[in-house]
Design a protein around this motif. Structure first.
Motif, mmCIF file in Angstrom:
data_model
loop_
_atom_site.group_PDB
_atom_site.id
_atom_site.type_symbol
_atom_site.label_atom_id
_atom_site.label_comp_id
_atom_site.label_asym_id
_atom_site.label_seq_id
_atom_site.Cartn_x
_atom_site.Cartn_y
_atom_site.Cartn_z
ATOM 1 N N ALA A 46 52.501 44.717 41.909
ATOM 2 C CA ALA A 46 52.181 43.904 40.654
ATOM 3 C C ALA A 46 50.774 44.047 40.015
ATOM 4 O O ALA A 46 50.662 44.247 38.811
ATOM 5 N N LEU A 47 49.982 43.912 41.047
ATOM 6 C CA LEU A 47 48.615 43.892 40.428
ATOM 7 C C LEU A 47 48.218 45.330 39.959
ATOM 8 O O LEU A 47 47.567 45.578 38.887
ATOM 9 N N ALA A 48 48.774 46.440 40.719
ATOM 10 C CA ALA A 48 48.765 47.888 40.473
ATOM 11 C C ALA A 48 49.135 47.981 39.029
ATOM 12 O O ALA A 48 48.651 48.880 38.315
ATOM 13 N N ASP A 52 44.339 46.971 33.680
ATOM 14 C CA ASP A 52 43.977 47.447 32.237
ATOM 15 C C ASP A 52 43.707 48.973 32.390
ATOM 16 O O ASP A 52 42.916 49.494 33.048
ATOM 17 N N SER A 53 44.098 49.489 31.284
ATOM 18 C CA SER A 53 43.693 50.912 31.392
ATOM 19 C C SER A 53 42.246 51.257 31.235
ATOM 20 O O SER A 53 41.829 52.400 31.257
ATOM 21 N N ASN A 54 41.560 50.312 30.598
ATOM 22 C CA ASN A 54 40.266 50.270 30.208
ATOM 23 C C ASN A 54 39.129 49.798 31.313
ATOM 24 O O ASN A 54 38.106 49.721 31.289
ATOM 25 N N SER A 55 40.008 49.433 32.663
ATOM 26 C CA SER A 55 39.201 48.789 33.554
ATOM 27 C C SER A 55 39.257 49.692 34.818
ATOM 28 O O SER A 55 40.358 50.215 35.134
ATOM 29 N N LYS A 56 38.466 49.478 35.620
ATOM 30 C CA LYS A 56 38.561 50.199 37.119
ATOM 31 C C LYS A 56 38.784 49.238 38.141
ATOM 32 O O LYS A 56 38.746 49.609 39.333
ATOM 33 N N THR A 57 38.760 48.068 37.708
ATOM 34 C CA THR A 57 39.087 47.003 38.851
ATOM 35 C C THR A 57 40.384 46.419 38.470
ATOM 36 O O THR A 57 40.511 46.047 37.344
ATOM 37 N N ALA A 58 40.871 45.629 39.407
ATOM 38 C CA ALA A 58 42.322 44.668 39.060
ATOM 39 C C ALA A 58 41.732 43.283 38.822
ATOM 40 O O ALA A 58 40.804 42.856 39.144
ATOM 41 N N PRO A 59 42.537 42.752 37.766
ATOM 42 C CA PRO A 59 42.094 41.454 37.263
ATOM 43 C C PRO A 59 42.853 40.409 38.108
ATOM 44 O O PRO A 59 43.703 39.813 37.933
ATOM 45 N N ALA A 60 42.162 40.298 39.483
ATOM 46 C CA ALA A 60 42.911 39.615 40.475
ATOM 47 C C ALA A 60 41.857 38.551 41.118
ATOM 48 O O ALA A 60 42.344 37.993 42.257
ATOM 49 N N LYS A 61 40.743 38.446 40.545
ATOM 50 C CA LYS A 61 39.932 37.504 41.182
ATOM 51 C C LYS A 61 40.396 36.106 41.132
ATOM 52 O O LYS A 61 40.251 35.514 42.348
ATOM 53 N N ILE A 63 43.458 34.983 41.686
ATOM 54 C CA ILE A 63 44.514 34.715 42.963
ATOM 55 C C ILE A 63 43.828 34.864 44.300
ATOM 56 O O ILE A 63 44.428 34.430 45.206
ATOM 57 N N GLU A 64 42.617 35.125 44.480
ATOM 58 C CA GLU A 64 41.865 35.077 45.876
ATOM 59 C C GLU A 64 41.629 33.540 46.317
ATOM 60 O O GLU A 64 41.624 32.858 45.586
ATOM 61 N N GLU A 65 41.715 33.746 47.623
ATOM 62 C CA GLU A 65 41.490 32.381 48.475
ATOM 63 C C GLU A 65 40.461 32.766 49.252
ATOM 64 O O GLU A 65 40.604 33.551 50.145
ATOM 65 N N PRO A 66 39.515 31.736 49.408
ATOM 66 C CA PRO A 66 38.273 31.989 50.430
ATOM 67 C C PRO A 66 38.797 32.083 51.863
ATOM 68 O O PRO A 66 39.597 31.118 52.191
ATOM 69 N N HIS A 67 38.552 33.120 52.698
ATOM 70 C CA HIS A 67 38.972 33.154 54.124
ATOM 71 C C HIS A 67 40.560 33.335 54.096
ATOM 72 O O HIS A 67 41.182 33.025 55.211
ATOM 73 N N ALA A 68 41.305 33.570 53.145
ATOM 74 C CA ALA A 68 42.768 33.420 53.058
ATOM 75 C C ALA A 68 43.391 34.741 52.408
ATOM 76 O O ALA A 68 44.225 35.130 52.952
ATOM 77 N N LEU A 69 42.889 35.221 51.312
ATOM 78 C CA LEU A 69 43.361 36.162 50.509
ATOM 79 C C LEU A 69 42.331 36.937 49.629
ATOM 80 O O LEU A 69 41.570 36.320 48.872
ATOM 81 N N ILE A 70 42.390 38.105 49.714
ATOM 82 C CA ILE A 70 41.356 38.978 49.116
ATOM 83 C C ILE A 70 42.017 40.153 48.376
ATOM 84 O O ILE A 70 43.020 40.608 48.987
#
Length: 204
Positions: A46-48, A52-61, A63-70
């Motif tokens: 889903a993230l892939a 964004d076509s003009n972005s080099k990174t995923a807009p996923a910050k 959804i991250e959880e410290p020490h649980a999901l990156i």
């Protein structure tokens, strides 16, 4: 049937029930872990698809959880994974999985800890970016399986407690039944002896 043979069959029956219960719990644990892995793969896909076509990174910050999901990003032609904060991540085990076209990877405790996740088993979902300027890059979602494993552990202890309680009840009531049966056998034996003595006295 003698009391000791009944006790043996009871013990064997309890052992069989405990074995089947443990096997079922192990199977359910494996299924839960497979479902957890598929969740990470689905999230990575889903993230892939949402990069964004003009972005080099995923807009996923978010959804991250410290020490649980990156969430990690591998740009096209690069040999270094990048975090959502732009930091390069040294994870050769993930790069190897990407090069092998794997869609998922199970991480050891040490590998999870190297990514600043809880020192527990973790699962990674891997998906290629198919469109936009970032096409050819890869999104990796890595999540700690700590909650899943803790839930499995609690279920195992509940199972163990239930089997132990059942075994205690069965053995307790079985012991009372054996004691009663032994008492009845002793009375029957005494009665038979009394009858034999009475018959002998009558003959005399």
């Amino acid at each position: 049937m003698r009391p000791w043979s009944i006790a043996l069959w009871m013990v064997l029956a309890l052992a069989l029930v405990a074995t089947l219960a443990a096997w079922d719990a192990t199977r359910e644990s494996a299924r839960a872990l497979d479902d957890f892995t598929r969740e990470q793969v689905t999230m990575a896909q889903a993230l892939a698809a949402s990069v964004d076509s003009n972005s080099k990174t995923a807009p996923a910050k978010s959804i991250e959880e410290p020490h649980a999901l990156i969430v990690l990003f591998l740009p096209r032609g690069s040999d270094a994974l990048i975090s959502t904060s732009g930091k390069k991540i040294d994870a050769p085990f993930l790069l190897q999985a990407i090069q092998s076209d794997e869609s998922s990877l199970r991480l050891t405790r040490e590998e999870a800890a190297s990514l600043d996740l809880s020192r527990r088993m973790a699962m990674a979902g891997i998906a290629a970016i198919e469109s936009g300027e970032a096409k050819g890059g890869v999104i990796v979602v890595v999540a700690s399986a700590e909650r899943v494993r803790d839930r499995d552990r609690r279920a195992f202890w509940r199972l163990l407690l239930s089997v132990s309680l059942a075994a205690t009840l069965v053995l307790t009531f079985g012991g009372l039944a054996f004691r009663k049966q032994r008492h009845e056998l002793a009375l029957q034996h005494d009665l038979e002896i009394a009858v034999i003595q009475e018959e002998r006295d009558r003959k005399l």
